[in-house]
Design a protein around this motif. Structure first.
Motif, mmCIF file in Angstrom:
data_model
loop_
_atom_site.group_PDB
_atom_site.id
_atom_site.type_symbol
_atom_site.label_atom_id
_atom_site.label_comp_id
_atom_site.label_asym_id
_atom_site.label_seq_id
_atom_site.Cartn_x
_atom_site.Cartn_y
_atom_site.Cartn_z
ATOM 1 N N PRO A 23 40.732 39.964 17.526
ATOM 2 C CA PRO A 23 40.275 40.120 16.133
ATOM 3 C C PRO A 23 41.404 39.905 15.114
ATOM 4 N N LEU A 24 42.639 40.276 15.489
ATOM 5 C CA LEU A 24 43.772 40.070 14.581
ATOM 6 C C LEU A 24 44.090 38.581 14.437
ATOM 7 N N PHE A 25 44.025 37.843 15.540
ATOM 8 C CA PHE A 25 44.347 36.418 15.512
ATOM 9 C C PHE A 25 43.230 35.577 14.888
ATOM 10 N N LYS A 26 42.021 36.127 14.833
ATOM 11 C CA LYS A 26 40.899 35.360 14.289
ATOM 12 C C LYS A 26 41.149 35.038 12.811
ATOM 13 N N GLY A 27 41.305 33.766 12.496
ATOM 14 C CA GLY A 27 41.526 33.334 11.111
ATOM 15 C C GLY A 27 42.894 33.648 10.555
ATOM 16 N N CYS A 28 43.856 34.026 11.428
ATOM 17 C CA CYS A 28 45.149 34.529 10.943
ATOM 18 C C CYS A 28 46.025 33.453 10.302
ATOM 19 N N MET A 29 45.714 32.162 10.553
ATOM 20 C CA MET A 29 46.551 31.083 9.992
ATOM 21 C C MET A 29 45.874 30.380 8.818
ATOM 22 N N LYS A 30 44.805 30.972 8.318
ATOM 23 C CA LYS A 30 44.092 30.364 7.190
ATOM 24 C C LYS A 30 45.052 30.144 6.018
ATOM 25 N N GLY A 31 45.003 28.943 5.438
ATOM 26 C CA GLY A 31 45.874 28.615 4.315
ATOM 27 C C GLY A 31 47.269 28.168 4.723
ATOM 28 N N ARG A 32 47.527 28.138 6.029
ATOM 29 C CA ARG A 32 48.860 27.764 6.523
ATOM 30 C C ARG A 32 48.775 26.566 7.475
ATOM 31 N N HIS B 72 52.321 32.634 18.245
ATOM 32 C CA HIS B 72 52.926 33.519 17.253
ATOM 33 C C HIS B 72 52.292 33.307 15.886
ATOM 34 N N THR B 73 52.095 34.379 15.178
ATOM 35 C CA THR B 73 51.670 34.301 13.778
ATOM 36 C C THR B 73 52.335 35.410 12.976
ATOM 37 N N VAL B 74 52.606 35.109 11.722
ATOM 38 C CA VAL B 74 53.118 36.149 10.825
ATOM 39 C C VAL B 74 52.013 37.119 10.424
ATOM 40 N N GLY B 75 50.767 36.742 10.720
ATOM 41 C CA GLY B 75 49.642 37.649 10.469
ATOM 42 C C GLY B 75 49.325 37.840 9.006
ATOM 43 N N ALA B 76 49.458 36.758 8.224
ATOM 44 C CA ALA B 76 49.219 36.860 6.776
ATOM 45 C C ALA B 76 48.409 35.661 6.288
ATOM 46 N N PRO B 77 47.104 35.627 6.609
ATOM 47 C CA PRO B 77 46.278 34.506 6.152
ATOM 48 C C PRO B 77 46.196 34.479 4.624
ATOM 49 N N ALA C 100 57.323 35.159 0.014
ATOM 50 C CA ALA C 100 58.547 34.462 0.449
ATOM 51 C C ALA C 100 58.808 34.728 1.928
ATOM 52 N N TRP C 101 58.576 35.960 2.370
ATOM 53 C CA TRP C 101 58.687 36.301 3.795
ATOM 54 C C TRP C 101 57.371 36.937 4.224
ATOM 55 N N PRO C 102 56.416 36.127 4.672
ATOM 56 C CA PRO C 102 55.131 36.705 5.077
ATOM 57 C C PRO C 102 55.265 37.462 6.397
ATOM 58 N N CYS C 103 54.609 38.591 6.470
ATOM 59 C CA CYS C 103 54.547 39.359 7.722
ATOM 60 C C CYS C 103 53.399 40.345 7.594
ATOM 61 N N ASN C 104 53.141 41.064 8.669
ATOM 62 C CA ASN C 104 52.087 42.080 8.651
ATOM 63 C C ASN C 104 52.712 43.362 9.187
ATOM 64 N N ALA C 105 53.363 44.088 8.282
ATOM 65 C CA ALA C 105 54.186 45.236 8.684
ATOM 66 C C ALA C 105 53.401 46.302 9.442
ATOM 67 N N GLU C 106 52.098 46.409 9.139
ATOM 68 C CA GLU C 106 51.291 47.483 9.748
ATOM 69 C C GLU C 106 50.797 47.131 11.142
ATOM 70 N N ASN D 200 51.650 34.348 32.647
ATOM 71 C CA ASN D 200 52.787 33.714 31.939
ATOM 72 C C ASN D 200 52.475 33.417 30.466
ATOM 73 N N GLU D 201 51.801 34.340 29.787
ATOM 74 C CA GLU D 201 51.476 34.129 28.363
ATOM 75 C C GLU D 201 52.295 35.071 27.487
ATOM 76 N N ILE D 202 52.571 34.616 26.262
ATOM 77 C CA ILE D 202 53.194 35.463 25.248
ATOM 78 C C ILE D 202 52.356 35.355 23.970
ATOM 79 N N TRP D 203 51.985 36.511 23.398
ATOM 80 C CA TRP D 203 51.251 36.561 22.127
ATOM 81 C C TRP D 203 52.000 37.502 21.199
ATOM 82 N N SER D 204 52.388 36.997 20.023
ATOM 83 C CA SER D 204 53.151 37.805 19.077
ATOM 84 C C SER D 204 52.475 37.772 17.710
ATOM 85 N N PHE D 205 52.228 38.957 17.161
ATOM 86 C CA PHE D 205 51.500 39.068 15.889
ATOM 87 C C PHE D 205 52.280 39.919 14.901
ATOM 88 N N GLY D 206 52.397 39.438 13.661
ATOM 89 C CA GLY D 206 52.780 40.290 12.541
ATOM 90 C C GLY D 206 54.226 40.260 12.102
#
Length: 601
Positions: A107-116, A174-179, A188-194, A205-211
């Motif tokens: 659910p977090l990754f769904k649409g997470c790159m919108k606008g990017r 990987h996503t910064v988690g800031a659609p 300037a530095w997008p992220c999802n601190a929460e 052998n997978e890696i998933w990084s969010f935020g």
């Protein structure tokens, strides 16, 4: 899809489509690894307000970036090993069931790159095509990640050529988690601190990084792939992925030896990797400053590559006294994160050479003066620089065949108890020394001065599976390699006398210990037995030109049986955390140590 013609790898193209459907970016770009692409990423960051150019006469083609204050370091409490059984992650890792974690992540990754833009980065950990190297593909929405991966790994078309139409790769998302909403401008530095999650799935052998957009949370080739996932691959496939520097030591006679070394943070690892030796005629060259991948070759020896192509170093404390070669490495073509900016367009951090400036822009982007009571650079501020720029980089540092490892050093920061140097009696004893490796906390750390923090093989935050099984893997590698295994040593540059004065000068003088190490490998230097291992005699250590009294030498090398019995008790407590997974051979080593210490009392 931009650059889709770069590959005909059906599985890779299908995976890219799958992530595109999940994350809904505005555009897709496959990295080709060109210099133009790197420059484009820097320009993109400058135009977007993420980066600023440094003065061309100070740091040519280099940028400075300030991160969000909520995104400044690795986040170990948000880093997870996701495998079917909790016991396979072990007591030192944060464990999560893979299905449960995917239920949180999707659910977090769904649409997470919108606008990017979604960037696809094919990268090789190690020289492209090396039999010791492995390939990953990172998908990210961060130009900062693309630019840093250019410096830290081998990126682009050459990697895809090796991958071919059906090669194996480690998928990293990987996503910064800031659609971005329609027309919304990016921070300037997008992220999802929460909502930060750095997750590893060793069984697939997978890696998933969010935020998080910072460092090893986002540059997924670094600790995530090169250690956490690679360590599990190495156990399955019979090789080693270690948190170790690799250096080349050449004697005045031209004899070359290769040493790998594992130290916890703040114990001088990068300084040792790039050291200027003080002993006449000896030369140290850097093969790698952080990670070593080692595989057996036909001659039965372990050969190592540095899987990285750059340095991602901590800036504060780095200067021309502590590490002149690091300072030379970052004079151009570098990315600086969270250091301060001088009025003439250069970088500054605490303990850098020269006078403290009267005015700076600090890492928060604010005016800074020396009397303000705040640090100008963040304590974890970083530089990213190409390894090829290091003045002491070994000519064969990128040899795809790797270099043969003669010795492995372990070491921690110990003001008391631990002597300057000792040699393990064999590989099993060396594995025990690595498993029991510990550093004293500084006065500022929780628990107070002198309390031991165990960090086995300097892998505590980076092991991808149960630490006890990892020790078992070390023992199995020793069984396989037999007499061809590297000799193992333990060093401690940080012992103090009763007045709190350093007993050993450190830095370039550490070459004296390296000389003893390689001479021991060739059977040319003396050592005496002690309850904890073989110790150098004063005559065997080249102390020429050092003002080292017999009293100081004796203090530096003292092995106090009562102190060591206390340490043995702490090791026993630590080992108990691993229950019946602890290899019996390590228990036996501990019991033998206690018996030798009792006899020596």
């Amino acid at each position: 899809m931009t650059n889709a013609t770069l590959t005909n790898h059906k599985k890779l193209l299908a995976w890219i489509d799958e992530i595109k459907e999940l994350t809904t970016p505005d555009d897709i770009y496959i990295a080709d690894g060109s210099k133009e692409e790197y420059q484009n990423m820097l320009n993109l960051m400058v135009e977007g307000g993420t980066a600023q150019w440094l003065a061309e006469d100070k740091k040519p083609n280099s940028v400075l970036i300030f991160s969000d204050p909520a995104d400044v370091a690795r986040v170990e409490d948000r880093t997870f090993i996701c495998c079917e059984k909790e016991e396979n992650a072990g007591p030192t890792n944060n464990w999560k069931d893979p299905k449960e974690m995917k239920d949180i992540l999707m659910p977090l990754f769904k649409g997470c790159m919108k606008g990017r833009t979604m960037y696809v980065i094919p990268f090789s950990m190690g020289p492209v095509g090396s039999p010791i190297a492995h390939i990953g593909v990172e998908i990210t929405d961060s130009p900062y990640v693309v630019a840093n991966m250019h410096l830290m790994t081998r990126v682009g078309k050459p990697v895809l050529d090796v991958l071919g139409e059906d090669g194996e790769y480690v998928p990293c998302v990987h996503t910064v988690g800031a659609p971005l909403a329609e027309g919304e401008k990016s921070a300037a530095w997008p992220c999802n601190a929460e909502n930060k999650y750095i997750t590893h799935f060793p069984e697939t052998n997978e890696i998933w990084s969010f935020g998080s957009g910072y460092g090893g949370n986002a540059l997924l080739g670094k600790k995530c792939f090169a250690l956490r996932i690679a360590s599990t691959m190495a156990k399955r496939e019979g090789w080693m992925a270690e948190h170790m520097l690799i250096l080349k030591l050449t004697s005045p006679e031209g004899v070359e030896k290769y040493v790998a070394a594992a130290f916890p943070s703040a114990c001088g690892k990068t300084n040792l990797a790039m050291m200027n030796p003080t002993i006449p005629g000896w030369k140290v060259e850097c093969v790698g400053d952080d990670i070593a991948w080692m595989k057996f070759k036909e001659d039965g020896r372990l050969y190592a590559i540095n899987p990285e192509a750059g340095f991602f170093g901590v800036a504060p404390g780095t200067n021309y006294h502590s590490n002149p070669n690091a300072m030379e490495s970052l004079k151009a073509n570098s990315i600086f994160t969270n250091v301060a900016l001088t009025d003439d367009g250069d970088v500054w951090w605490e303990d850098i050479d020269g006078d403290v400036p009267a005015h700076l822009i600090d890492w928060n982007g604010n005016d800074w003066t020396p009397d303000g009571g705040k640090k100008a650079a963040h304590p974890n501020a970083r530089f990213t620089a190409p390894a090829a720029q290091c003045p002491v980089i070994a000519p064969n540092w990128a040899d795809p065949e790797g270099v043969p490892i003669d010795a492995i050093l372990f070491g921690g920061r110990r003001a008391t108890t631990q002597p300057l140097a000792l040699e393990a009696s064999n590989w099993e004893h060396g594995t025990f020394l690595g498993a029991a490796m510990a550093s004293e906390k500084t006065a500022a750390a929780a628990g107070g001065l002198g309390e031991l923090r165990f960090d086995p093989m300097a892998m505590l935050p980076f092991i991808g599976y149960n630490m006890a099984d990892y020790w078992g893997h070390w023992l199995e590698m020793g069984d396989k390699g037999g007499d061809n295994m590297p000799k193992v040593f333990y060093v401690n540059w940080f012992r103090k006398d009763e007045e709190g004065k350093w007993l050993w000068p450190g830095f370039g003088e550490n070459s004296r210990v390296l000389k003893w190490v390689v001479e021991r490998c060739d059977g040319k230097a003396d050592a005496v037995d002690s309850p904890i291992g073989k110790l150098p005699t004063k005559e065997a250590m080249d102390l020429a030109g050092l003002d080292m009294s017999d009293k100081d030498w004796d203090s530096l090398m003292k092995v106090d049986a009562s102190e060591w019995l206390d340490v043995a008790g702490k090791i026993e407590e630590y080992f108990a955390k691993f229950g019946d997974k602890l290899p019996a051979r390590l228990t036996k080593q501990l019991e033998a140590l206690k018996a030798r210490l009792e006899a020596a009392k």
